[in-house]
Design a protein around this motif. Structure first.
Motif, PDB file in Angstrom:
ATOM      1  N   ILE A  30       0.844  -1.202   0.000  1.00 44.70           N
ATOM      2  CA  ILE A  30       0.000   0.000   0.000  1.00 44.70           C
ATOM      3  C   ILE A  30       0.878   1.250   0.000  1.00 44.70           C
ATOM      4  CG2 ILE A  30      -1.640   1.337   1.392  1.00 44.70           C
ATOM      5  CD1 ILE A  30      -2.813  -1.369   2.326  1.00 44.70           C
ATOM      6  N   GLY A  31       1.914   1.233   0.816  1.00 44.23           N
ATOM      7  CA  GLY A  31       2.809   2.383   0.894  1.00 44.23           C
ATOM      8  C   GLY A  31       3.485   2.672  -0.433  1.00 44.23           C
ATOM      9  N   THR A  32       3.916   1.649  -1.142  1.00 41.03           N
ATOM     10  CA  THR A  32       4.564   1.880  -2.434  1.00 41.03           C
ATOM     11  C   THR A  32       3.561   2.354  -3.478  1.00 41.03           C
ATOM     12  OG1 THR A  32       4.416  -0.498  -2.861  1.00 41.03           O
ATOM     13  CG2 THR A  32       6.523   0.337  -2.113  1.00 41.03           C
ATOM     14  N   ILE A  33       2.314   1.937  -3.351  1.00 44.74           N
ATOM     15  CA  ILE A  33       1.279   2.490  -4.229  1.00 44.74           C
ATOM     16  C   ILE A  33       1.107   3.980  -3.949  1.00 44.74           C
ATOM     17  CG2 ILE A  33      -1.213   2.488  -4.715  1.00 44.74           C
ATOM     18  CD1 ILE A  33      -1.131  -0.559  -4.400  1.00 44.74           C
ATOM     19  N   PHE A  34       1.113   4.361  -2.663  1.00 43.01           N
ATOM     20  CA  PHE A  34       1.048   5.789  -2.319  1.00 43.01           C
ATOM     21  C   PHE A  34       2.215   6.539  -2.955  1.00 43.01           C
ATOM     22  CE2 PHE A  34      -2.398   4.690  -0.039  1.00 43.01           C
ATOM     23  CZ  PHE A  34      -2.423   4.762   1.349  1.00 43.01           C
ATOM     24  N   TYR A  35       3.386   5.924  -2.894  1.00 42.00           N
ATOM     25  CA  TYR A  35       4.599   6.525  -3.485  1.00 42.00           C
ATOM     26  C   TYR A  35       4.366   6.760  -4.968  1.00 42.00           C
ATOM     27  CZ  TYR A  35       9.737   7.256  -3.181  1.00 42.00           C
ATOM     28  OH  TYR A  35      11.019   7.788  -3.153  1.00 42.00           O
ATOM     29  N   GLY A  36       3.792   5.757  -5.619  1.00 41.30           N
ATOM     30  CA  GLY A  36       3.520   5.860  -7.045  1.00 41.30           C
ATOM     31  C   GLY A  36       2.495   6.935  -7.371  1.00 41.30           C
ATOM     32  N   ILE A  37       1.473   7.051  -6.526  1.00 42.75           N
ATOM     33  CA  ILE A  37       0.456   8.086  -6.741  1.00 42.75           C
ATOM     34  C   ILE A  37       1.097   9.464  -6.633  1.00 42.75           C
ATOM     35  CG2 ILE A  37      -1.626   9.153  -5.779  1.00 42.75           C
ATOM     36  CD1 ILE A  37      -2.514   6.332  -4.928  1.00 42.75           C
ATOM     37  N   GLY A  38       1.942   9.634  -5.623  1.00 43.74           N
ATOM     38  CA  GLY A  38       2.617  10.917  -5.451  1.00 43.74           C
ATOM     39  C   GLY A  38       3.456  11.275  -6.663  1.00 43.74           C
ATOM     40  N   GLY A  39       4.220  10.302  -7.149  1.00 46.43           N
ATOM     41  CA  GLY A  39       5.057  10.552  -8.323  1.00 46.43           C
ATOM     42  C   GLY A  39       4.221  10.875  -9.553  1.00 46.43           C
ATOM     43  N   PHE A  40       3.133  10.163  -9.717  1.00 47.50           N
ATOM     44  CA  PHE A  40       2.287  10.422 -10.878  1.00 47.50           C
ATOM     45  C   PHE A  40       1.710  11.824 -10.833  1.00 47.50           C
ATOM     46  CE2 PHE A  40      -0.154   9.460 -14.515  1.00 47.50           C
ATOM     47  CZ  PHE A  40      -1.347  10.137 -14.376  1.00 47.50           C
TER      48      PHE A  40
ATOM     49  N   LEU B 219      -4.322  15.003  -4.045  1.00 45.46           N
ATOM     50  CA  LEU B 219      -3.873  13.607  -4.027  1.00 45.46           C
ATOM     51  C   LEU B 219      -2.368  13.544  -3.758  1.00 45.46           C
ATOM     52  CD1 LEU B 219      -5.877  12.201  -7.074  1.00 45.46           C
ATOM     53  CD2 LEU B 219      -6.219  11.612  -4.658  1.00 45.46           C
ATOM     54  N   TRP B 220      -1.625  14.438  -4.410  1.00 41.83           N
ATOM     55  CA  TRP B 220      -0.176  14.456  -4.201  1.00 41.83           C
ATOM     56  C   TRP B 220       0.162  14.740  -2.742  1.00 41.83           C
ATOM     57  CZ3 TRP B 220       2.602  18.930  -2.642  1.00 41.83           C
ATOM     58  CH2 TRP B 220       3.979  18.717  -2.508  1.00 41.83           C
ATOM     59  N   TYR B 221      -0.491  15.760  -2.178  1.00 39.50           N
ATOM     60  CA  TYR B 221      -0.175  16.139  -0.819  1.00 39.50           C
ATOM     61  C   TYR B 221      -0.549  15.034   0.155  1.00 39.50           C
ATOM     62  CZ  TYR B 221       1.008  19.145   3.017  1.00 39.50           C
ATOM     63  OH  TYR B 221       1.635  19.663   4.112  1.00 39.50           O
ATOM     64  N   LEU B 222      -1.729  14.468  -0.023  1.00 41.65           N
ATOM     65  CA  LEU B 222      -2.172  13.446   0.935  1.00 41.65           C
ATOM     66  C   LEU B 222      -1.283  12.201   0.858  1.00 41.65           C
ATOM     67  CD1 LEU B 222      -4.279  12.459   3.005  1.00 41.65           C
ATOM     68  CD2 LEU B 222      -5.573  11.523   1.078  1.00 41.65           C
ATOM     69  N   PHE B 223      -1.146  11.678  -0.357  1.00 41.87           N
ATOM     70  CA  PHE B 223      -0.429  10.406  -0.480  1.00 41.87           C
ATOM     71  C   PHE B 223       1.085  10.589  -0.504  1.00 41.87           C
ATOM     72  CE2 PHE B 223      -3.929   7.689  -0.682  1.00 41.87           C
ATOM     73  CZ  PHE B 223      -4.907   8.249  -1.479  1.00 41.87           C
ATOM     74  N   GLY B 224       1.560  11.594  -1.241  1.00 43.74           N
ATOM     75  CA  GLY B 224       2.990  11.761  -1.424  1.00 43.74           C
ATOM     76  C   GLY B 224       3.689  12.475  -0.295  1.00 43.74           C
ATOM     77  N   ALA B 225       3.018  13.466   0.270  1.00 43.85           N
ATOM     78  CA  ALA B 225       3.682  14.265   1.297  1.00 43.85           C
ATOM     79  C   ALA B 225       3.363  13.780   2.704  1.00 43.85           C
ATOM     80  CB  ALA B 225       3.279  15.736   1.158  1.00 43.85           C
ATOM     81  N   VAL B 226       2.122  13.362   2.929  1.00 43.22           N
ATOM     82  CA  VAL B 226       1.720  13.045   4.314  1.00 43.22           C
ATOM     83  C   VAL B 226       1.850  11.562   4.638  1.00 43.22           C
ATOM     84  CG1 VAL B 226      -0.182  13.128   5.981  1.00 43.22           C
ATOM     85  CG2 VAL B 226       0.127  15.013   4.364  1.00 43.22           C
ATOM     86  N   LEU B 227       1.246  10.712   3.818  1.00 39.54           N
ATOM     87  CA  LEU B 227       1.021   9.325   4.247  1.00 39.54           C
ATOM     88  C   LEU B 227       2.117   8.321   3.914  1.00 39.54           C
ATOM     89  CD1 LEU B 227      -2.785   8.839   3.455  1.00 39.54           C
ATOM     90  CD2 LEU B 227      -1.708   9.615   5.570  1.00 39.54           C
TER      91      LEU B 227
END
Lengths: 52, 236
Positions: free
Chosen positions: B38-48, B65-73
């Motif tokens: 799940i965490g690596t999917i968040f990483y991927g969402i942030g990058g996208f 989406l970037w802030y929530l998944f890439g910066a926070v979670l």
């Protein structure tokens, strides 16, 4: 590491390259953890600007 | 180019990484693998989202989406996987509940925040990279250091601790090395963010890219035995 009597419980070792480098790497990582923790706390307290 | 290609490569690498982790989870189970996936999917969402911004410009949904998944979670969820690996189930479950509640709170705060993209060009920032400065509402950006601190302690600290335990016992060299790579890889996005604060262009995206590469390689190293390892040297 205590060396046991001959033939039994021979001390285990990694190859010499890793014996030298792994402790150094772990030490550096420990310092990095402290540094990043301090930065996070500083950002949380407003002492340091946040990029995020 | 830099602000589109690099995050796109990070995103693709993250999703490939997630595939391998979740494949391992499907075969072996283990909550730690699920959370890492799940965490690596968040990483991927942030990058996208970073790629999207570089390619197509501002979009409030993409920013949120970037802030929530890439910066926070992302760091906290990856770290929570390590918590499940190393801690007793009772503690891991308790922390998971806290993380879950915190994540829901962050979701609400991020998706209800007022945004102003022009603020991303304040200070040393050029506006070419996404930045939390676009968030106007107070009480949102303050979430990030807490989640990231938890991620630093659990993910970086947990990997380093694992490496130390294997090293101390001089067993499973591949796991020692893999965990060291994971620990270092996990710090690179944080350093990228740090140097980005100092106004160094591209630092964030570079940190994220090399971070996910090293995390992935570390995972592969840790899960692939190195063949016969020398386990002993006889003393004279």
């Amino acid at each position: 590491m205590k060396t046991p009597s001959s033939g039994k419980g021979t001390p285990r070792r990694y190859p010499s390259l890793y014996e030298k480098t792994i402790p150094v790497a772990l030490g550096i990582i420990a310092l990095i953890i402290v540094f990043l923790a301090v930065v996070s706390i500083a950002v949380a307290l407003g002492w340091f600007p946040g990029a995020y | 180019m830099f602000n589109t290609l690099l995050p796109l490569l990070s995103s693709i690498t993250s999703f490939v990484f997630a595939f391998f982790v979740l494949k391992r989870y499907a075969a072996r189970k283990g909550t730690h693998l699920l959370l890492w996936g799940i965490g690596t999917i968040f990483y991927g969402i942030g990058g996208f989202c970073e790629f999207y911004y570089g390619a197509f410009g501002w979009n409030p949904l993409v920013f949120r989406l970037w802030y929530l998944f890439g910066a926070v979670l992302v760091a906290a969820w990856l770290g929570q996987g390590t918590v499940y690996l190393l801690a007793k189930p009772r503690w891991a479950n308790a922390l998971m509940i806290l993380l879950g509640l915190g994540s829901l709170y962050a979701l609400v705060k991020v998706f209800t925040a007022e945004l102003d993209p022009s603020l991303m060009t304040t200070g040393v920032h050029t506006g070419s990279e996404l930045s939390g400065h676009a968030i106007v509402t107070s009480g949102v950006r303050i979430l990030t250091p807490f989640f990231n601190l938890y991620g630093v302690i659990t993910l970086v600290g947990g990997a380093a601790y694992s490496a130390y335990i294997f090293w101390r016992k001089r067993i499973l060299l591949h796991r020692t090395l893999g965990n060291i790579m994971i620990a270092i890889g996990a710090t690179l996005p944080a350093f990228g963010g740090f140097f980005s604060r100092l106004g160094i262009p591209g630092a964030l995206y570079l940190g994220e890219f090399f971070g996910v590469i090293l995390l992935f390689l570390g995972f592969l190293r840790a899960t692939t035995p190195m063949g016969e390892t020398r386990t002993a040297e006889t003393t004279a």
